[in-house]
Design a protein around this motif. Sequence first.
Motif, PDB file in Angstrom:
ATOM      1  N   ARG A  13       0.862  -1.191   0.000  1.00  0.00           N
ATOM      2  CA  ARG A  13       0.000   0.000   0.000  1.00  0.00           C
ATOM      3  C   ARG A  13       0.893   1.234   0.000  1.00  0.00           C
ATOM      4  O   ARG A  13       1.673   1.438   0.932  1.00  0.00           O
ATOM      5  CB  ARG A  13      -0.929   0.017   1.210  1.00  0.00           C
ATOM      6  CG  ARG A  13      -1.899   1.193   1.202  1.00  0.00           C
ATOM      7  CD  ARG A  13      -2.871   1.140   2.368  1.00  0.00           C
ATOM      8  NE  ARG A  13      -3.889   2.173   2.241  1.00  0.00           N
ATOM      9  CZ  ARG A  13      -5.017   2.040   1.566  1.00  0.00           C
ATOM     10  NH1 ARG A  13      -5.278   0.901   0.955  1.00  0.00           N
ATOM     11  NH2 ARG A  13      -5.895   3.023   1.487  1.00  0.00           N
ATOM     12  N   VAL A  14       0.788   2.022  -1.054  1.00  0.00           N
ATOM     13  CA  VAL A  14       1.610   3.224  -1.186  1.00  0.00           C
ATOM     14  C   VAL A  14       0.884   4.397  -0.544  1.00  0.00           C
ATOM     15  O   VAL A  14      -0.298   4.639  -0.818  1.00  0.00           O
ATOM     16  CB  VAL A  14       1.905   3.524  -2.670  1.00  0.00           C
ATOM     17  CG1 VAL A  14       2.773   4.777  -2.792  1.00  0.00           C
ATOM     18  CG2 VAL A  14       2.598   2.324  -3.327  1.00  0.00           C
ATOM     19  N   TYR A  20       5.732   3.262   1.713  1.00  0.00           N
ATOM     20  CA  TYR A  20       4.783   2.188   1.440  1.00  0.00           C
ATOM     21  C   TYR A  20       4.839   1.123   2.527  1.00  0.00           C
ATOM     22  O   TYR A  20       5.887   0.854   3.116  1.00  0.00           O
ATOM     23  CB  TYR A  20       5.025   1.563   0.062  1.00  0.00           C
ATOM     24  CG  TYR A  20       6.430   1.046  -0.202  1.00  0.00           C
ATOM     25  CD1 TYR A  20       6.736  -0.311  -0.116  1.00  0.00           C
ATOM     26  CD2 TYR A  20       7.457   1.917  -0.566  1.00  0.00           C
ATOM     27  CE1 TYR A  20       8.008  -0.790  -0.379  1.00  0.00           C
ATOM     28  CE2 TYR A  20       8.736   1.452  -0.829  1.00  0.00           C
ATOM     29  CZ  TYR A  20       9.007   0.102  -0.736  1.00  0.00           C
ATOM     30  OH  TYR A  20      10.278  -0.373  -0.994  1.00  0.00           O
ATOM     31  N   VAL A  93       9.455   1.989  -5.164  1.00  0.00           N
ATOM     32  CA  VAL A  93       8.294   2.883  -5.207  1.00  0.00           C
ATOM     33  C   VAL A  93       8.826   4.304  -5.298  1.00  0.00           C
ATOM     34  O   VAL A  93       9.679   4.711  -4.503  1.00  0.00           O
ATOM     35  CB  VAL A  93       7.404   2.712  -3.963  1.00  0.00           C
ATOM     36  CG1 VAL A  93       6.309   3.775  -3.945  1.00  0.00           C
ATOM     37  CG2 VAL A  93       6.790   1.316  -3.940  1.00  0.00           C
ATOM     38  N   TYR A 104       2.905   8.524  -8.911  1.00  0.00           N
ATOM     39  CA  TYR A 104       3.446   7.420  -8.115  1.00  0.00           C
ATOM     40  C   TYR A 104       3.738   6.243  -9.045  1.00  0.00           C
ATOM     41  O   TYR A 104       2.955   5.939  -9.951  1.00  0.00           O
ATOM     42  CB  TYR A 104       2.450   6.986  -7.037  1.00  0.00           C
ATOM     43  CG  TYR A 104       2.128   8.072  -6.038  1.00  0.00           C
ATOM     44  CD1 TYR A 104       2.853   8.200  -4.856  1.00  0.00           C
ATOM     45  CD2 TYR A 104       1.096   8.980  -6.281  1.00  0.00           C
ATOM     46  CE1 TYR A 104       2.560   9.204  -3.941  1.00  0.00           C
ATOM     47  CE2 TYR A 104       0.798   9.985  -5.370  1.00  0.00           C
ATOM     48  CZ  TYR A 104       1.533  10.093  -4.206  1.00  0.00           C
ATOM     49  OH  TYR A 104       1.246  11.086  -3.301  1.00  0.00           O
ATOM     50  N   LEU A 106       5.131   2.112  -8.988  1.00  0.00           N
ATOM     51  CA  LEU A 106       5.448   0.888  -8.245  1.00  0.00           C
ATOM     52  C   LEU A 106       5.963  -0.145  -9.240  1.00  0.00           C
ATOM     53  O   LEU A 106       5.358  -0.363 -10.290  1.00  0.00           O
ATOM     54  CB  LEU A 106       4.209   0.364  -7.523  1.00  0.00           C
ATOM     55  CG  LEU A 106       4.347  -0.911  -6.665  1.00  0.00           C
ATOM     56  CD1 LEU A 106       3.283  -0.931  -5.577  1.00  0.00           C
ATOM     57  CD2 LEU A 106       4.234  -2.192  -7.493  1.00  0.00           C
ATOM     58  N   LEU A 254      -2.381   2.192  -4.789  1.00  0.00           N
ATOM     59  CA  LEU A 254      -1.657   3.447  -4.967  1.00  0.00           C
ATOM     60  C   LEU A 254      -2.611   4.621  -4.801  1.00  0.00           C
ATOM     61  O   LEU A 254      -3.811   4.497  -5.089  1.00  0.00           O
ATOM     62  CB  LEU A 254      -1.012   3.519  -6.358  1.00  0.00           C
ATOM     63  CG  LEU A 254       0.201   2.633  -6.646  1.00  0.00           C
ATOM     64  CD1 LEU A 254      -0.216   1.205  -6.916  1.00  0.00           C
ATOM     65  CD2 LEU A 254       0.996   3.171  -7.835  1.00  0.00           C
TER      66      LEU A 254
END
Length: 324
Positions: A13-14, A20, A93, A104, A106, A254
Amino acid sequence: MSIQCVETLITVRVFPDGKYHMKFRTEGDKEDIFNQDFPIPMSSPWTAEIIEKGKEDSDETVHIIISEAVLSGNTLFHTNINDPAPLRHPIIVQKKNRLFSTEYFLRQVFKGRQVHQKYPLMAIEMQDTGNDSTGKIVETEIIMYCLKAGIEDLQKAMPVSDLLKARILNHFQGVFFKAEEEGKLFGIMDDNQNGKDVPFVLPKQLIETNFRPFLSDLPQNFTEACMNAMNPYIEEANITVNLHDDTFKFSGTLPGAITHTNADSISNDTLWWTFNYEHFLNDDYVIEAASIVYHPNNIQKAIITGALILLIGLILIFKKRHTS
């Protein structure tokens, strides 16, 4: 080798600040979840919990490891880049601030094991469902690959000419071929196991015996050094085989709206990937996602500022025309 199934759920989970939260939950037989094919990080900054529970339909015990941490930037998991054995799965990330938005990114890469290039026979057996890939012919293929890799790794400390290296490899290949032809392959590989519960171990007696014809041409203590250099590659093959029955799920969340992803599915705001060893048997398996958060206040300010500049410009033009 007994066939077990290990299921691993990876959750990322960012947060809006770019950090994260990453969580591993792996479940399976005790021996399998604590082996080295996919070790779960448990030391600082990770917080880990080990749970045991019984199966509803049997007397077996299921072992669960849950480990989580708040991270930032790039996480490698395995820092020794010269060790060929581990399944590498670095994650990165990134947060990029722009005038009107924040982006963002990932990306996690499960590095390909290159099985077809390294040991083609084992690749065929691994793709045959239910096959443990421990046949003696496959084992000789592993030994030959590890022998070649070990000699190459020693080239700086104990250089060996290309001609001598070719002679050594041809000699070992001939030994294995002759033993197979005469039905004695099991006999010459008998010292492999030594009671160890792994598919492949280093056949020390066989290697020492077949290096003897070359000792006068080799650097001192080369045989022992070569066996030490082979060990990480033996471990690499063992890890590859042990990954045969591991399955993985990855969920990622995100901030903002998703702009790019290669996820298998999306449920609400969560991205999902499902994969197993076949996805990184040869090439890298890549998990990717990108999102964007727009900044309406900055956009409004830019519009108002632009409108004011335009208005001032028009006023100046109007005044200039009236004074001329």
